[in-house]
Scaffold this motif. Structure first.
Motif, PDB file in Angstrom:
ATOM      1  N   ARG A 161       0.820  -1.209   0.000  1.00 28.03           N
ATOM      2  CA  ARG A 161       0.000   0.000   0.000  1.00 28.03           C
ATOM      3  C   ARG A 161       0.858   1.265   0.000  1.00 28.03           C
ATOM      4  O   ARG A 161       0.593   2.198  -0.755  1.00 28.03           O
ATOM      5  CB  ARG A 161      -0.914  -0.007   1.224  1.00 28.03           C
TER       6      ARG A 161
ATOM      7  N   LEU B  91       3.716   1.526  -1.149  1.00 29.59           N
ATOM      8  CA  LEU B  91       4.364   1.622  -2.462  1.00 29.59           C
ATOM      9  C   LEU B  91       3.345   2.006  -3.533  1.00 29.59           C
ATOM     10  O   LEU B  91       3.657   2.068  -4.711  1.00 29.59           O
ATOM     11  CB  LEU B  91       5.036   0.295  -2.821  1.00 29.59           C
ATOM     12  N   ARG B  92       2.100   2.219  -3.087  1.00 29.21           N
ATOM     13  CA  ARG B  92       1.003   2.675  -3.943  1.00 29.21           C
ATOM     14  C   ARG B  92       0.583   1.662  -4.994  1.00 29.21           C
ATOM     15  O   ARG B  92       0.042   2.026  -6.039  1.00 29.21           O
ATOM     16  CB  ARG B  92       1.346   4.025  -4.591  1.00 29.21           C
ATOM     17  N   LEU B  93       0.811   0.393  -4.732  1.00 29.99           N
ATOM     18  CA  LEU B  93       0.277  -0.625  -5.632  1.00 29.99           C
ATOM     19  C   LEU B  93      -1.236  -0.687  -5.429  1.00 29.99           C
ATOM     20  O   LEU B  93      -1.721  -0.487  -4.317  1.00 29.99           O
ATOM     21  CB  LEU B  93       0.902  -1.990  -5.317  1.00 29.99           C
TER      22      LEU B  93
ATOM     23  N   GLN C 183      -3.031  -5.239  -8.148  1.00 30.58           N
ATOM     24  CA  GLN C 183      -1.595  -5.481  -8.349  1.00 30.58           C
ATOM     25  C   GLN C 183      -1.010  -6.224  -7.151  1.00 30.58           C
ATOM     26  O   GLN C 183      -0.187  -7.137  -7.306  1.00 30.58           O
ATOM     27  CB  GLN C 183      -0.860  -4.147  -8.544  1.00 30.58           C
TER      28      GLN C 183
ATOM     29  N   GLY D  99      -0.276   7.159   6.039  1.00 34.43           N
ATOM     30  CA  GLY D  99      -1.574   6.871   5.436  1.00 34.43           C
ATOM     31  C   GLY D  99      -2.094   5.469   5.695  1.00 34.43           C
ATOM     32  O   GLY D  99      -3.002   5.003   5.018  1.00 34.43           O
ATOM     33  N   LEU D 100      -1.517   4.770   6.671  1.00 35.42           N
ATOM     34  CA  LEU D 100      -2.001   3.422   6.977  1.00 35.42           C
ATOM     35  C   LEU D 100      -3.105   3.442   8.030  1.00 35.42           C
ATOM     36  O   LEU D 100      -3.784   2.444   8.235  1.00 35.42           O
ATOM     37  CB  LEU D 100      -0.845   2.530   7.453  1.00 35.42           C
TER      38      LEU D 100
ATOM     39  N   VAL E  48      -4.124   9.278   3.671  1.00 39.56           N
ATOM     40  CA  VAL E  48      -4.840   8.036   3.362  1.00 39.56           C
ATOM     41  C   VAL E  48      -5.309   8.021   1.908  1.00 39.56           C
ATOM     42  O   VAL E  48      -5.218   7.012   1.222  1.00 39.56           O
ATOM     43  CB  VAL E  48      -6.041   7.848   4.311  1.00 39.56           C
TER      44      VAL E  48
ATOM     45  N   ARG F  84      -3.239   8.893  -3.054  1.00 44.70           N
ATOM     46  CA  ARG F  84      -2.696   7.679  -3.658  1.00 44.70           C
ATOM     47  C   ARG F  84      -2.380   7.873  -5.132  1.00 44.70           C
ATOM     48  O   ARG F  84      -1.653   7.076  -5.710  1.00 44.70           O
ATOM     49  CB  ARG F  84      -3.697   6.516  -3.513  1.00 44.70           C
ATOM     50  N   ASN F  85      -2.910   8.907  -5.714  1.00 48.09           N
ATOM     51  CA  ASN F  85      -2.740   9.030  -7.158  1.00 48.09           C
ATOM     52  C   ASN F  85      -1.764  10.122  -7.559  1.00 48.09           C
ATOM     53  O   ASN F  85      -1.458  10.289  -8.722  1.00 48.09           O
ATOM     54  CB  ASN F  85      -4.098   9.272  -7.821  1.00 48.09           C
ATOM     55  N   ASN F  86      -1.275  10.851  -6.543  1.00 50.90           N
ATOM     56  CA  ASN F  86      -0.324  11.909  -6.861  1.00 50.90           C
ATOM     57  C   ASN F  86       1.087  11.353  -6.748  1.00 50.90           C
ATOM     58  O   ASN F  86       1.293  10.159  -6.737  1.00 50.90           O
ATOM     59  CB  ASN F  86      -0.519  13.078  -5.905  1.00 50.90           C
ATOM     60  N   ASP F  87       2.022  12.268  -6.624  1.00 46.55           N
ATOM     61  CA  ASP F  87       3.400  11.826  -6.442  1.00 46.55           C
ATOM     62  C   ASP F  87       3.523  11.080  -5.125  1.00 46.55           C
ATOM     63  O   ASP F  87       2.735  11.274  -4.214  1.00 46.55           O
ATOM     64  CB  ASP F  87       4.332  13.038  -6.404  1.00 46.55           C
ATOM     65  N   THR F  88       4.537  10.241  -5.034  1.00 43.23           N
ATOM     66  CA  THR F  88       4.754   9.549  -3.787  1.00 43.23           C
ATOM     67  C   THR F  88       5.237  10.539  -2.746  1.00 43.23           C
ATOM     68  O   THR F  88       6.235  11.212  -2.936  1.00 43.23           O
ATOM     69  CB  THR F  88       5.818   8.465  -3.954  1.00 43.23           C
TER      70      THR F  88
ATOM     71  N   ALA G 132       7.146  -1.584  -7.882  1.00 44.72           N
ATOM     72  CA  ALA G 132       6.295  -0.395  -7.812  1.00 44.72           C
ATOM     73  C   ALA G 132       6.674   0.664  -8.865  1.00 44.72           C
ATOM     74  O   ALA G 132       5.786   1.218  -9.508  1.00 44.72           O
ATOM     75  CB  ALA G 132       6.310   0.186  -6.401  1.00 44.72           C
TER      76      ALA G 132
ATOM     77  N   MET H  76       5.098  -0.626 -12.077  1.00 45.66           N
ATOM     78  CA  MET H  76       3.642  -0.758 -12.093  1.00 45.66           C
ATOM     79  C   MET H  76       2.920   0.535 -11.739  1.00 45.66           C
ATOM     80  O   MET H  76       1.847   0.805 -12.251  1.00 45.66           O
ATOM     81  CB  MET H  76       3.188  -1.861 -11.136  1.00 45.66           C
ATOM     82  N   VAL H  77       3.520   1.331 -10.863  1.00 46.22           N
ATOM     83  CA  VAL H  77       2.828   2.538 -10.395  1.00 46.22           C
ATOM     84  C   VAL H  77       3.320   3.787 -11.131  1.00 46.22           C
ATOM     85  O   VAL H  77       2.530   4.574 -11.632  1.00 46.22           O
ATOM     86  CB  VAL H  77       3.008   2.715  -8.868  1.00 46.22           C
ATOM     87  N   LEU H  78       4.642   3.945 -11.203  1.00 43.53           N
ATOM     88  CA  LEU H  78       5.183   5.133 -11.880  1.00 43.53           C
ATOM     89  C   LEU H  78       5.312   4.918 -13.380  1.00 43.53           C
ATOM     90  O   LEU H  78       5.708   5.832 -14.109  1.00 43.53           O
ATOM     91  CB  LEU H  78       6.565   5.492 -11.295  1.00 43.53           C
ATOM     92  N   LYS H  79       4.996   3.699 -13.845  1.00 41.75           N
ATOM     93  CA  LYS H  79       5.033   3.359 -15.277  1.00 41.75           C
ATOM     94  C   LYS H  79       6.409   3.585 -15.897  1.00 41.75           C
ATOM     95  O   LYS H  79       6.527   3.980 -17.060  1.00 41.75           O
ATOM     96  CB  LYS H  79       3.991   4.187 -16.059  1.00 41.75           C
TER      97      LYS H  79
ATOM     98  N   ALA I   5      11.982   1.764  -0.986  1.00 46.18           N
ATOM     99  CA  ALA I   5      11.239   2.991  -0.713  1.00 46.18           C
ATOM    100  C   ALA I   5      11.781   4.153  -1.545  1.00 46.18           C
ATOM    101  O   ALA I   5      11.024   4.919  -2.127  1.00 46.18           O
ATOM    102  CB  ALA I   5      11.302   3.320   0.778  1.00 46.18           C
TER     103      ALA I   5
ATOM    104  N   MET J 273      10.824   4.824  -5.269  1.00 45.19           N
ATOM    105  CA  MET J 273       9.553   5.489  -5.571  1.00 45.19           C
ATOM    106  C   MET J 273       9.678   7.008  -5.460  1.00 45.19           C
ATOM    107  O   MET J 273       8.689   7.726  -5.508  1.00 45.19           O
ATOM    108  CB  MET J 273       8.437   4.985  -4.641  1.00 45.19           C
TER     109      MET J 273
END
Lengths: 213, 211
Positions: free
Chosen positions: A119, A121-123, A127, B49-50, B68, B71-75, B99, B102-105, B148, B151
């Motif tokens: 989470r 790691l924003r997966l 995923q 954010g957990l 929380v 999730r869709n912006n920058d890390t 990550a 998959m996330v930052l493409k 970490a 990302m």
């Protein structure tokens, strides 16, 4: 030897039915088992309750009874299956329940920290499931799944009750007609060969997953 | 710069965080210290954010944000867990590149180049193709840090970075944290180890246990 080659074609054709039931049940009920297993660990009570009842029914009654019920019972309320479809339907329902229980156990063995780690790691959930959770679950459940796979080969012989011509039935017919035990010996040998192949494949899979711990 | 204003968190009615205020300036190290059960880890989990907070505000560079749902912006936050939580089914390299691809493409090549550079920087060259079980505790932790960092977080958080390690590895963690600081990384470290906290902190936040 002459006799063996005489009855072998019918046995092989019966093996075809056995394998087809085996193959399709496995292909469909393993993914379904994962889904139902996931459903069992959600916090949505109505869903878990529904699944609990389903699993209880499927594991709490004999598969033989379920086969009879699907083929002879459901037509009473207007649901008519062909013999083969009825067999497949009953097998998939039954085996999905067992697989779901196995996958539930595997899913619960994955530490919460793995999800949290994914989470941050924003997966996405999907995923996380695909890349992290499922590979670990598969490794955990493989031995139990292997047991069910071997059981499935042998359970497929229950389809005789709705008149499907599987391997055991082919042997039975030849035995009754020719008054000899030879067909049954051959049937046993074919079952042993099938389970041996499964055992080897499962061993390979376990070995593949032993690369990591 | 990260600011927390009046952060409050309850578990089952029990007050864990009572109006926490803090500011972490860019490139600085904030240590959060206090006895066990005081809510240090809870605070870190809120920042990363957990956990949902019950009230209070977060600001990043003056802009309000919600850890929380961010999730869709920058890390924003990278987290190094106490028990590292590497993915056992993936190699070191795959742990790090998963990550970013998959996330930052990022392309596989790009992600792997970054990963190899970071691994080398943290003395992990040659470990890329090993699985986590083949690593020592200290190595696992460094992989977790690399994972970490890959990302590109604005902040890096550590939960008890010294507690799962041999005492003589404390110095090593300290060096890594200070090295990252020298490169401009903003860091938050939760620890109960006072001497360790004092040797790295620019700023220290004491969290007291509520009765």
């Amino acid at each position: 030897m002459n006799y063996v080659s005489q009855i072998l074609p019918s046995l092989i054709s019966g093996t075809g039915t056995t394998l087809s039931i085996f193959f399709w049940t496995l292909i469909i009920s393993v993914p379904l088992g994962i889904l139902v297993g996931l459903g069992m660990i959600t916090n949505f009570k109505p869903l878990t309750w529904l699944i609990d009842v389903y699993v209880w029914l499927m594991r709490g009654t004999p598969l033989l009874l379920q086969l009879i019920f699907v083929f002879y019972g459901l037509p009473i309320i207007g649901i008519v299956f062909q013999r083969y479809d009825a067999a497949l339907f009953a097998f998939i329902l039954n085996y999905t329940a067992y697989f779901a229980e196995i996958f539930r156990g595997g899913l619960q063995a994955i530490p919460v920290g793995q999800y949290e780690s994914a989470r941050v790691l924003r997966l996405t959930n999907w995923q996380t499931l695909r890349k992290i959770v499922i590979p670990q679950v598969v490794k955990i459940v493989l031995p139990s799944i292997g047991n069910e796979v071997i059981n499935l080969i042998k359970d497929s012989s229950l389809v005789y009750v709705i008149g499907l011509g599987d391997l055991l039935r082919a042997g039975n017919v030849a035995m009754a007609r020719d008054v000899t035990l030879v067909p049954m010996v051959l049937v046993a040998v074919i079952y042993l060969l099938l389970t041996a192949v499964c055992t080897v494949v499962l061993k390979r899979l376990e070995k593949h997953y032993s690369a990591w711990r | 710069m990260l600011e927390l204003k009046n952060i409050t968190k309850r578990f089952a009615g029990k007050l864990i965080l009572d109006g926490v205020n803090l500011t972490v300036n860019d490139g600085q190290i904030l240590t959060i210290v206090g006895p066990s059960g005081a809510g240090k880890t809870t605070l870190l989990r809120c920042i990363s954010g957990l956990e949902e907070t019950d009230s209070g505000d977060f600001f990043l560079d003056g802009q309000p944000f919600n850890p929380v749902t961010n999730r869709n912006n920058d890390t924003v936050m990278g987290v190094v867990f106490q028990d590292f939580q590497l993915f056992p089914n993936l190699t070191v390299l795959q742990n790090v590149t998963l990550a970013p691809t998959m996330v930052l493409k990022q392309s596989k090549a790009e992600a792997e180049a970054t990963a190899q550079r970071l691994l080398k920087q943290l003395n992990l060259d040659g470990k890329a193709d090993l699985y986590p079980y083949e690593l020592s505790g200290g190595q696992k932790q460094r992989v977790a840090i690399v994972r970490a960092l890959a990302m590109r977080p604005k902040l890096l958080c550590y939960d008890e970075p010294t507690s799962a390690l041999d005492p003589d590895l404390r110095k090593e963690v300290e060096e890594i944290i200070l090295k990252l600081k020298a490169e401009g990384m903003t860091q938050i470290v939760v620890t109960h180890d006072m001497p360790f906290a004092e040797s790295i902190a620019d700023q220290m936040l004491r969290v007291e246990a509520k009765s």
